[in-house]
Design a protein around this motif. Structure first.
Motif, mmCIF file in Angstrom:
data_model
loop_
_atom_site.group_PDB
_atom_site.id
_atom_site.type_symbol
_atom_site.label_atom_id
_atom_site.label_comp_id
_atom_site.label_asym_id
_atom_site.label_seq_id
_atom_site.Cartn_x
_atom_site.Cartn_y
_atom_site.Cartn_z
ATOM 1 N N UNK A 229 -8.169 1.929 5.845
ATOM 2 C CA UNK A 229 -7.502 1.756 7.137
ATOM 3 C C UNK A 229 -6.883 0.362 7.247
ATOM 4 N N UNK A 230 -7.627 -0.654 6.830
ATOM 5 C CA UNK A 230 -7.107 -2.019 6.909
ATOM 6 C C UNK A 230 -5.950 -2.237 5.942
ATOM 7 N N UNK A 231 -6.052 -1.671 4.744
ATOM 8 C CA UNK A 231 -4.966 -1.822 3.769
ATOM 9 C C UNK A 231 -3.705 -1.115 4.249
ATOM 10 N N UNK A 232 -3.855 0.061 4.837
ATOM 11 C CA UNK A 232 -2.688 0.772 5.383
ATOM 12 C C UNK A 232 -2.039 -0.046 6.495
ATOM 13 N N UNK A 233 -2.853 -0.672 7.322
ATOM 14 C CA UNK A 233 -2.311 -1.520 8.391
ATOM 15 C C UNK A 233 -1.533 -2.692 7.805
ATOM 16 N N UNK A 234 -2.061 -3.296 6.758
ATOM 17 C CA UNK A 234 -1.377 -4.429 6.131
ATOM 18 C C UNK A 234 -0.081 -3.991 5.448
ATOM 19 N N UNK A 235 -0.068 -2.787 4.896
ATOM 20 C CA UNK A 235 1.158 -2.269 4.288
ATOM 21 C C UNK A 235 2.249 -2.113 5.337
ATOM 22 N N UNK A 236 1.897 -1.569 6.479
ATOM 23 C CA UNK A 236 2.854 -1.433 7.570
ATOM 24 C C UNK A 236 3.376 -2.792 8.004
ATOM 25 N N UNK A 237 2.481 -3.736 8.107
ATOM 26 C CA UNK A 237 2.858 -5.111 8.481
ATOM 27 C C UNK A 237 3.853 -5.700 7.488
ATOM 28 N N UNK A 238 3.687 -5.355 6.215
ATOM 29 C CA UNK A 238 4.568 -5.877 5.169
ATOM 30 C C UNK A 238 5.884 -5.116 5.074
ATOM 31 N N UNK A 239 6.056 -4.090 5.912
ATOM 32 C CA UNK A 239 7.298 -3.308 5.902
ATOM 33 C C UNK A 239 7.342 -2.250 4.833
#
Length: 245
Positions: A229-239
Motif C-alpha cells: 500500500x505504501x509503495x503504491x502510494x509512493x508510485x502515484x506520488x512519483x507520477x
C-alpha cells in the motif's frame, strides 16, 4: 534532444559510479582489513557518493522518510532498484543483507559484503546461515546491526506484483526482533535495466515497526499489506502510470 542529453548525463553518472567503487575500496582497504568498522565506513562512503552524484549529475534526489532503526532489527524492504539498496544502507548504522552466495565471488562487492556481515545463503539453507549469524553476534564474533531482507526475493519493476516469501516470516520468528517494513518508488527513476536515469525524487519510507511475537501468517500478511500500500502510494506520488495489459 532533452532525452538524449539526459541519457548522456546518465551514462557519465554510471561510469562515475562504477569507477568510484574500486577507488574507495582501495582507500579504505587498510582499515577494512583490520576492522569490520572500516568496511562499514567504506560502504557508507560509497552509498553517499552515489546518492550525492545522482543528485547533481542526473537530477535524481533521494529522500528517506520515517524512522530508520538504530538498534538490532529486521528490515523487510521492497526492492525495485540498486538505488533503494544504497538509500536503505545509508539510512541505518550497520546494515547487512541477505544475499545470494554466488555474490561472494564478485570482485570488491563480495569481499566487502562479507566483511560487513552480509549473510550469503544457498537455496534451502537460509535457516542455518541465520542461526550462525545470531550465534556469532552473541559471541562477539560479528558486529550487531540491522539485517535487510527483500521479502519478494528479487528486484521488481514498479507496479509488478509477486507474493511475499514465507522466509521473511521464518526469519522474523527466528530472530525475535522488531521488523521495520520499508516501501519505495526508486524504480520509477532508476530502472532495473538500462542506462537512463530519470530526474525526480526517489523515496524510501520506513513504516511503523512491527513488534516481535506475531504468528508467522499474521506477520507476513501485515507486512505485505503495509509495504504494498505504501509503495503504491509512493508510485502515484512519483507520477508513475502503470502500463495497461
Amino acid at each position: 534532444m532533452k532525452y538524449a542529453i539526459q541519457w548522456v548525463r546518465s551514462l557519465v553518472f554510471n561510469l562515475s559510479m562504477y569507477a568510484a567503487m574500486p577507488v574507495l575500496a582501495i582507500v579504505y582497504l587498510p582499515w577494512a582489513m583490520f576492522s569490520p568498522y572500516g568496511a562499514v565506513a567504506a560502504c557508507h562512503a560509497y552509498a553517499r557518493y552515489v546518492i550525492w552524484t545522482a543528485g547533481w549529475m542526473v537530477g535524481l534526489k533521494s529522500e528517506v522518510r520515517g524512522t530508520p532503526p538504530t538498534e538490532e532489527a529486521l528490515v523487510a524492504a521492497k526492492h525495485q532498484s540498486f538505488l533503494d539498496i544504497l538509500m536503505i544502507f545509508d539510512a541505518i548504522p550497520h546494515g547487512k543483507f541477505i544475499m545470494k552466495a554466488i555474490l561472494l565471488y564478485a570482485p570488491i562487492l563480495g569481499q566487502y559484503a562479507y566483511r560487513i556481515g552480509c549473510i550469503p545463503v544457498n537455496r534451502g539453507k537460509r535457516g542455518a546461515a541465520i542461526a550462525k549469524m545470531l550465534a556469532d553476534v552473541e559471541k562477539g564474533d560479528k558486529l550487531p546491526g540491522q539485517l535487510v531482507i527483500y521479502s519478494q526475493g528479487t528486484r521488481l519493476a514498479p507496479g509488478a506484483k509477486r507474493p511475499y516469501k514465507v522466509g521473511t516470516a521464518v526469519l522474523y520468528e527466528q530472530m525475535n526482533q522488531t521488523c521495520y517494513p520499508v516501501a519505495t518508488n526508486a524504480g520509477v527513476f532508476w530502472p532495473r535495466r538500462g542506462v537512463y536515469r530519470k530526474p525526480g525524487v526517489a523515496v524510501v519510507e520506513f513504516l511503523e515497526p512491527i513488534p516481535p511475537g506475531l504468528p508467522k501468517d499474521q506477520f507476513l500478511a501485515k507486512l505485505e499489506a503495509e509495504v504494498e500500500a505504501a509503495s503504491d502510494r509512493l508510485l502515484v506520488e512519483a507520477g508513475f502510470v502503470p502500463k495497461e495489459g
